[in-house]
Motif scaffolding. Structure first.
Motif, PDB file in Angstrom:
ATOM      1  N   CYS A 282       0.854  -1.191   0.000  1.00  0.00           N
ATOM      2  CA  CYS A 282       0.000   0.000   0.000  1.00  0.00           C
ATOM      3  C   CYS A 282       0.884   1.232   0.000  1.00  0.00           C
ATOM      4  CB  CYS A 282      -0.939   0.012   1.203  1.00  0.00           C
ATOM      5  SG  CYS A 282      -0.100   0.294   2.789  1.00  0.00           S
ATOM      6  N   GLY A 283       0.287   2.395  -0.284  1.00  0.00           N
ATOM      7  CA  GLY A 283       1.092   3.604  -0.297  1.00  0.00           C
ATOM      8  C   GLY A 283       0.327   4.824  -0.739  1.00  0.00           C
ATOM      9  N   TYR A 284       1.036   5.740  -1.390  1.00  0.00           N
ATOM     10  CA  TYR A 284       0.479   7.041  -1.748  1.00  0.00           C
ATOM     11  C   TYR A 284      -0.571   6.977  -2.860  1.00  0.00           C
ATOM     12  CZ  TYR A 284       3.822   9.639   1.116  1.00  0.00           C
ATOM     13  OH  TYR A 284       4.539  10.156   2.171  1.00  0.00           O
ATOM     14  N   ASP A 285      -0.604   5.893  -3.619  1.00  0.00           N
ATOM     15  CA  ASP A 285      -1.564   5.852  -4.727  1.00  0.00           C
ATOM     16  C   ASP A 285      -2.933   5.357  -4.304  1.00  0.00           C
ATOM     17  OD1 ASP A 285      -1.080   3.202  -4.310  1.00  0.00           O
ATOM     18  OD2 ASP A 285      -0.629   2.718  -6.400  1.00  0.00           O
ATOM     19  N   THR A 286      -3.162   5.194  -2.986  1.00  0.00           N
ATOM     20  CA  THR A 286      -4.455   4.896  -2.355  1.00  0.00           C
ATOM     21  C   THR A 286      -4.940   3.463  -2.573  1.00  0.00           C
ATOM     22  OG1 THR A 286      -6.006   5.526  -4.143  1.00  0.00           O
ATOM     23  CG2 THR A 286      -5.098   7.306  -2.783  1.00  0.00           C
ATOM     24  N   PHE A 287      -4.111   2.587  -3.098  1.00  0.00           N
ATOM     25  CA  PHE A 287      -4.527   1.204  -3.352  1.00  0.00           C
ATOM     26  C   PHE A 287      -3.819   0.223  -2.424  1.00  0.00           C
ATOM     27  CE2 PHE A 287      -5.888   2.978  -7.392  1.00  0.00           C
ATOM     28  CZ  PHE A 287      -7.015   2.230  -7.710  1.00  0.00           C
ATOM     29  N   CYS A 300       0.016  -8.116 -10.223  1.00  0.00           N
ATOM     30  CA  CYS A 300      -1.044  -7.817  -9.260  1.00  0.00           C
ATOM     31  C   CYS A 300      -2.294  -8.594  -9.661  1.00  0.00           C
ATOM     32  CB  CYS A 300      -1.317  -6.323  -9.245  1.00  0.00           C
ATOM     33  SG  CYS A 300      -2.703  -5.830  -8.199  1.00  0.00           S
ATOM     34  N   VAL A 301      -2.843  -9.353  -8.725  1.00  0.00           N
ATOM     35  CA  VAL A 301      -4.020 -10.170  -9.031  1.00  0.00           C
ATOM     36  C   VAL A 301      -5.293  -9.612  -8.407  1.00  0.00           C
ATOM     37  CG1 VAL A 301      -2.715 -12.286  -9.387  1.00  0.00           C
ATOM     38  CG2 VAL A 301      -3.467 -11.691  -7.075  1.00  0.00           C
ATOM     39  N   MET A 302      -5.156  -8.668  -7.477  1.00  0.00           N
ATOM     40  CA  MET A 302      -6.335  -8.060  -6.869  1.00  0.00           C
ATOM     41  C   MET A 302      -5.936  -6.737  -6.241  1.00  0.00           C
ATOM     42  SD  MET A 302      -9.143  -9.842  -4.328  1.00  0.00           S
ATOM     43  CE  MET A 302      -9.399 -11.128  -5.555  1.00  0.00           C
ATOM     44  N   GLU A 303      -6.856  -5.779  -6.209  1.00  0.00           N
ATOM     45  CA  GLU A 303      -6.575  -4.498  -5.581  1.00  0.00           C
ATOM     46  C   GLU A 303      -7.830  -3.938  -4.938  1.00  0.00           C
ATOM     47  OE1 GLU A 303      -6.866  -1.612  -9.535  1.00  0.00           O
ATOM     48  OE2 GLU A 303      -4.899  -2.329  -8.882  1.00  0.00           O
ATOM     49  N   TRP A 304      -7.628  -3.157  -3.902  1.00  0.00           N
ATOM     50  CA  TRP A 304      -8.703  -2.513  -3.163  1.00  0.00           C
ATOM     51  C   TRP A 304      -8.369  -1.026  -3.064  1.00  0.00           C
ATOM     52  CZ3 TRP A 304      -6.232  -6.985  -2.023  1.00  0.00           C
ATOM     53  CH2 TRP A 304      -6.990  -8.154  -1.969  1.00  0.00           C
ATOM     54  N   GLU A 305      -9.302  -0.164  -3.443  1.00  0.00           N
ATOM     55  CA  GLU A 305      -9.042   1.275  -3.481  1.00  0.00           C
ATOM     56  C   GLU A 305      -9.637   1.975  -2.272  1.00  0.00           C
ATOM     57  OE1 GLU A 305      -9.459   5.115  -6.515  1.00  0.00           O
ATOM     58  OE2 GLU A 305     -10.586   3.268  -6.889  1.00  0.00           O
ATOM     59  N   ALA A 311      -3.951   8.495   1.045  1.00  0.00           N
ATOM     60  CA  ALA A 311      -2.793   7.607   1.070  1.00  0.00           C
ATOM     61  C   ALA A 311      -2.968   6.583   2.181  1.00  0.00           C
ATOM     62  CB  ALA A 311      -1.519   8.410   1.274  1.00  0.00           C
ATOM     63  N   LEU A 312      -2.440   5.396   1.971  1.00  0.00           N
ATOM     64  CA  LEU A 312      -2.515   4.330   2.964  1.00  0.00           C
ATOM     65  C   LEU A 312      -1.141   4.153   3.587  1.00  0.00           C
ATOM     66  CD1 LEU A 312      -4.730   1.818   0.965  1.00  0.00           C
ATOM     67  CD2 LEU A 312      -5.422   3.270   2.867  1.00  0.00           C
ATOM     68  N   TYR A 330      -7.704  11.934   9.151  1.00  0.00           N
ATOM     69  CA  TYR A 330      -8.728  11.727  10.177  1.00  0.00           C
ATOM     70  C   TYR A 330      -8.630  10.387  10.894  1.00  0.00           C
ATOM     71  CZ  TYR A 330     -10.520  15.592   7.428  1.00  0.00           C
ATOM     72  OH  TYR A 330     -10.632  16.769   6.743  1.00  0.00           O
ATOM     73  N   GLY A 331      -7.460   9.789  10.898  1.00  0.00           N
ATOM     74  CA  GLY A 331      -7.272   8.550  11.648  1.00  0.00           C
ATOM     75  C   GLY A 331      -8.226   7.454  11.252  1.00  0.00           C
ATOM     76  N   VAL A 332      -8.450   7.267   9.964  1.00  0.00           N
ATOM     77  CA  VAL A 332      -9.432   6.284   9.498  1.00  0.00           C
ATOM     78  C   VAL A 332      -8.791   4.900   9.394  1.00  0.00           C
ATOM     79  CG1 VAL A 332     -10.886   5.574   7.559  1.00  0.00           C
ATOM     80  CG2 VAL A 332     -10.867   7.954   8.301  1.00  0.00           C
ATOM     81  N   VAL A 333      -9.405   3.946  10.084  1.00  0.00           N
ATOM     82  CA  VAL A 333      -9.035   2.533   9.990  1.00  0.00           C
ATOM     83  C   VAL A 333     -10.138   1.823   9.226  1.00  0.00           C
ATOM     84  CG1 VAL A 333      -8.725   0.390  11.292  1.00  0.00           C
ATOM     85  CG2 VAL A 333      -7.697   2.511  12.121  1.00  0.00           C
ATOM     86  N   ARG A 334      -9.746   1.049   8.224  1.00  0.00           N
ATOM     87  CA  ARG A 334     -10.722   0.303   7.432  1.00  0.00           C
ATOM     88  C   ARG A 334     -10.451  -1.194   7.542  1.00  0.00           C
ATOM     89  NH1 ARG A 334     -13.786   3.591   4.261  1.00  0.00           N
ATOM     90  NH2 ARG A 334     -12.936   5.672   3.868  1.00  0.00           N
ATOM     91  N   LEU A 335     -11.540  -1.952   7.559  1.00  0.00           N
ATOM     92  CA  LEU A 335     -11.469  -3.410   7.504  1.00  0.00           C
ATOM     93  C   LEU A 335     -11.975  -3.852   6.143  1.00  0.00           C
ATOM     94  CD1 LEU A 335     -12.897  -4.410  11.017  1.00  0.00           C
ATOM     95  CD2 LEU A 335     -10.542  -3.878  10.386  1.00  0.00           C
TER      96      LEU A 335
END
Length: 389
Positions: A282-287, A300-305, A311-312, A330-335
């Motif tokens: 993950c990184g600056y390209d948000t994926f 790459c076989v799968m990606e999540w945006e 940025a991640l 904003y301190g966002v954590v995603r599952l």
């Protein structure tokens, strides 16, 4: 013949057709059936379908001390986002903290020190005063990793310190002339990356680097393969080549580059090997991207945006179906559920007036811990869901 009189192998076969709700109802039939259904072997098939139950894809049990039935109950809360939030620690100066979690110990870097906080077994909260402190850097600690015998840290002073976990002995490794942004260690091998645009390879038995690889770009992340035969570097992507490259650990030759369509500045900030053939980045390209290293060419076989184009900064997986990511705003954590493309749950840990990236996150079967610029937050998922009580 009564149900409880059936041979155990037949009972196991019958239970294999039941979902978690039906298995929970079976526990109410009688005491003997309840004892049988509560066995881990009965819940193993069901547990593999849920998030963060501790059963990896290869069948390894990460949390064998917790009954599988209880883990499936808690896993339902991870899926539904049911949790109790808490702020465990606060500090006044903005920092770039890093975390490592090992059983009931939480390692947290704050400025030049790394504190070891013991987690309370029942509540998941931590002792505010660290039971041990690792120090020695002249600047802030940027990254650190744990092995069975050592804690290895890299700092903004360009130094790497190897701290023994069984004694007070520390060894200084000198080699970088700018901040050490990343490092990893396995089986006595240490790989570090720096702002000085080099990657260095070390061993625990030497104070000086075994080899140096010029990268011609700032190195943001490194990860050693579980087989220790290769490692991956992630750079800032400010030059005309892929930021992701795989290196042979012995010959130090670039085996291949991953991907070719990164836009300029799309640096790779974090990466995780889930198996020798699966790499998450993950990184600056948000994926978030999953790379299959068995394919030729590797791709790459799968990606999540990230849906808010943030940025991640960090990711972690449960080695089965779940990914947790930390965003830059904003301190966002995603599952995320790997079987879906959309985000499963998200939690905003900082306010709009005090926005902070999630610099690092770690989770156990019951808790998720996230380090922000001025606080350490926790999410406690130990609430009993109605559907499988």
């Amino acid at each position: 013949m009564l149900l409880q009189q059936l041979p155990e192998d037949v009972l196991y076969q019958i239970m294999s057709y039941l979902d978690c709700r039906s298995l929970s109802r079976m526990c109410q039939v009688c005491r003997s059936i309840c004892v049988f259904v509560n066995r881990d072997a009965v819940w193993r098939r069901v547990a593999k379908q849920f998030l963060n139950t501790g059963i990896s894809r290869d069948g390894k049990d990460i949390y064998p001390h917790i009954p599988l039935k209880e883990r499936v109950k808690i896993a339902q809360n991870w899926c539904d986002g049911v949790c109790r939030r808490a702020t465990l620690l606060k500090w006044k100066t903005k920092l770039l903290p890093w975390l490592q979690l090992e059983r009931d110990l939480l390692f947290l870097s704050q400025a030049a020190d790394i504190g070891v906080h013991r987690l309370q077994k029942d509540s998941g909260r931590l002792q505010r005063n660290p039971s041990q402190i690792y120090s020695g850097h002249d600047g802030d600690v940027c990254r650190f990793v744990l092995t069975d015998s050592h804690l290895i840290s890299g700092g903004s002073d360009g130094r790497i310190l190897v701290h023994s976990r069984t004694s007070n002995v520390s060894t200084q490794l000198s080699g970088h002339n700018q901040e050490v942004n990343c490092l990893d260690s396995k089986d006595g091998l240490i790989v570090s990356g720096s702002r000085d645009q080099t990657t260095k390879i070390w061993t625990l038995t030497s104070k000086y680097p075994r080899d140096t690889i010029p990268m011609y770009d700032r190195v943001w992340s490194v990860a050693i393969s579980p087989t220790v035969s290769s490692f991956v570097t992630g750079t800032a992507c400010c030059q005309n080549f892929s930021p992701l490259r795989i290196w042979d650990a012995e010959r130090l030759e670039c085996v291949c580059s991953l991907g070719s369509e990164f836009r300029r500045g799309a640096g790779v900030l974090d990466m995780v090997f889930e198996s020798p053939s699966q790499l998450f980045t993950c990184g600056y390209d948000t994926f978030i991207r999953l790379w299959d290293l068995r394919l030729s060419p590797r791709k790459c076989v799968m990606e999540w945006e990230e849906p808010h184009d943030s940025a991640l900064y960090c990711i972690q997986t449960d080695r089965n179906h779940m990914i947790a990511s930390g965003s830059s705003y904003y301190g966002v954590v995603r599952l995320w559920d790997k079987r879906q493309t959309e985000c499963l749950q998200f939690f905003q840990l900082s306010t709009e007036s005090v926005s902070s990236p999630v610099y690092c996150l770690r989770f156990s079967s019951t808790h998720l811990y996230a380090a922000l610029a001025t606080a350490l937050h926790s999410l406690d998922f130990r609430q009993n869901p109605i559907c499988i009580r």
